[in-house]
Each structure stands twice: as C-alpha cells, then as structure tokens.
Design a protein around this motif. Structure first.
Motif, PDB file in Angstrom:
ATOM      1  N   CYS A   1     -25.433  90.892  42.702  1.00 46.58           N
ATOM      2  CA  CYS A   1     -26.675  91.671  42.310  1.00 46.58           C
ATOM      3  C   CYS A   1     -26.311  91.782  40.539  1.00 46.58           C
ATOM      4  N   ALA A   2     -27.210  90.988  40.083  1.00 48.15           N
ATOM      5  CA  ALA A   2     -26.970  90.678  38.551  1.00 48.15           C
ATOM      6  C   ALA A   2     -28.273  91.721  37.913  1.00 48.15           C
ATOM      7  N   ALA A   3     -27.669  92.632  37.101  1.00 45.03           N
ATOM      8  CA  ALA A   3     -28.593  93.517  36.341  1.00 45.03           C
ATOM      9  C   ALA A   3     -28.643  93.191  34.656  1.00 45.03           C
TER      10      ALA A   3
ATOM     11  N   GLY B   1     -34.709  91.270  46.925  1.00 49.41           N
ATOM     12  CA  GLY B   1     -34.113  91.118  48.203  1.00 49.41           C
ATOM     13  C   GLY B   1     -33.326  89.682  48.448  1.00 49.41           C
ATOM     14  N   THR B   2     -32.639  89.295  49.275  1.00 53.11           N
ATOM     15  CA  THR B   2     -32.072  88.026  49.535  1.00 53.11           C
ATOM     16  C   THR B   2     -31.964  88.230  50.948  1.00 53.11           C
ATOM     17  N   PRO B   3     -32.300  87.140  51.822  1.00 59.10           N
ATOM     18  CA  PRO B   3     -32.117  87.167  53.238  1.00 59.10           C
ATOM     19  C   PRO B   3     -30.646  86.886  53.713  1.00 59.10           C
TER      20      PRO B   3
ATOM     21  N   GLU C   1     -30.824  89.676  43.354  1.00 62.66           N
ATOM     22  CA  GLU C   1     -30.045  89.306  44.137  1.00 62.66           C
ATOM     23  C   GLU C   1     -29.764  87.773  44.311  1.00 62.66           C
ATOM     24  N   SER C   2     -28.755  87.421  44.976  1.00 65.33           N
ATOM     25  CA  SER C   2     -28.495  86.071  45.418  1.00 65.33           C
ATOM     26  C   SER C   2     -27.345  85.839  46.531  1.00 65.33           C
ATOM     27  N   GLY C   3     -27.175  84.837  46.821  1.00 68.46           N
ATOM     28  CA  GLY C   3     -25.998  84.482  47.825  1.00 68.46           C
ATOM     29  C   GLY C   3     -26.195  84.767  49.387  1.00 68.46           C
ATOM     30  N   GLY C   4     -27.594  85.008  49.769  1.00 71.72           N
ATOM     31  CA  GLY C   4     -27.994  85.049  51.161  1.00 71.72           C
ATOM     32  C   GLY C   4     -28.123  83.864  51.666  1.00 71.72           C
ATOM     33  N   GLY C   5     -28.006  83.768  53.021  1.00 70.54           N
ATOM     34  CA  GLY C   5     -28.153  82.246  53.742  1.00 70.54           C
ATOM     35  C   GLY C   5     -27.777  82.657  55.286  1.00 70.54           C
TER      36      GLY C   5
END
Length: 125
Positions: free
Chosen positions: A22-24, A118-120, A6-10
């Motif tokens: 979400c890259a698989a 996880g990404t917060p 996962e990425s992009g949280g902030g």
C-alpha cells in the motif's frame, strides 16, 4: 488529501504466500494508522490488520499467525505479508488510512478517512 494505491494481489494456491503493498502520497504518512480490509461479494468489509504510527500492530483472529503487517516510513509504504493462504482468504483487499484513530475504533471501516482502489487476491484449492 491522502491517496493510497494497493498492489501485489494475484492468484495463488492454498498454502502459498503473497505480499501486498500500500503506497501512500499526499499526507504525513508516518503519523497515520494504516489498515487492511477485505471484501468478498455479498459480504461486508472485514478487518484484516492494522499498524499504528507508533508501530503497534493489530490482527483479526482469522489471520493471526499467518499474516504480518509492517511499514516503511521512508518509502511511504505499508506491506501485508500473507502466508499459509486459504481459499477463505479470497477477497479484494483494500488499504485504508486514519489520523488520530482511537484504539477501540481500529477494526471498524467507518473510522477510516482514505481508501485505495483494492487489489484482488484469489486462493485456489
């Protein structure tokens, strides 16, 4: 073996937007159901949204009309566009994958076979 990242949280203010990715890898991505769950300290994992291999989508009532899940099979990536964010959306967001899941099992985290780290997401008031 499917791996998810996962990425992009902030950190965003209430009313703002974020797009999670979400890259698989390591699996037949186009045949997987991909879901997003979120976890708040002291609470159980809660279903957020899911997209099936046939491209149908499912949303928790709490995010309907605000969040949109989509997938790009060419990039092996699922996105969660989150608009009109609220402080109650604050959580660690996880993506999860399942193969052959039945419709009634989609909101249940126990039915998913693979999980990202996880990404917060923090939404301030």
């Amino acid at each position: 073996q499917v791996q998810l990242v996962e990425s992009g949280g902030g950190l965003v203010q209430a009313g703002g937007s974020l797009r999670l990715s979400c890259a698989a890898s390591g699996g037949t991505f186009s045949r997987l159901t991909i879901a997003w769950f979120r976890l708040t300290p002291g609470k159980e994992r809660a279903f957020v949204a899911a997209i099936r291999s046939i491209n149908t989508t499912h949303y928790a009532d709490s995010v309907k009309g605000r969040f949109t899940i989509s997938r790009d099979n060419a990039k092996n990536t699922v996105y969660l566009q989150m608009n009109s964010l609220k402080p109650d959306d604050t959580a660690v967001y996880f993506c999860a994958a399942a193969a052959g899941i039945i419709l009634s099992s989609i909101p249940g985290y126990v039915h998913y076979d693979f999980w990202g780290q996880g990404t917060p997401v923090t939404v301030s008031s």
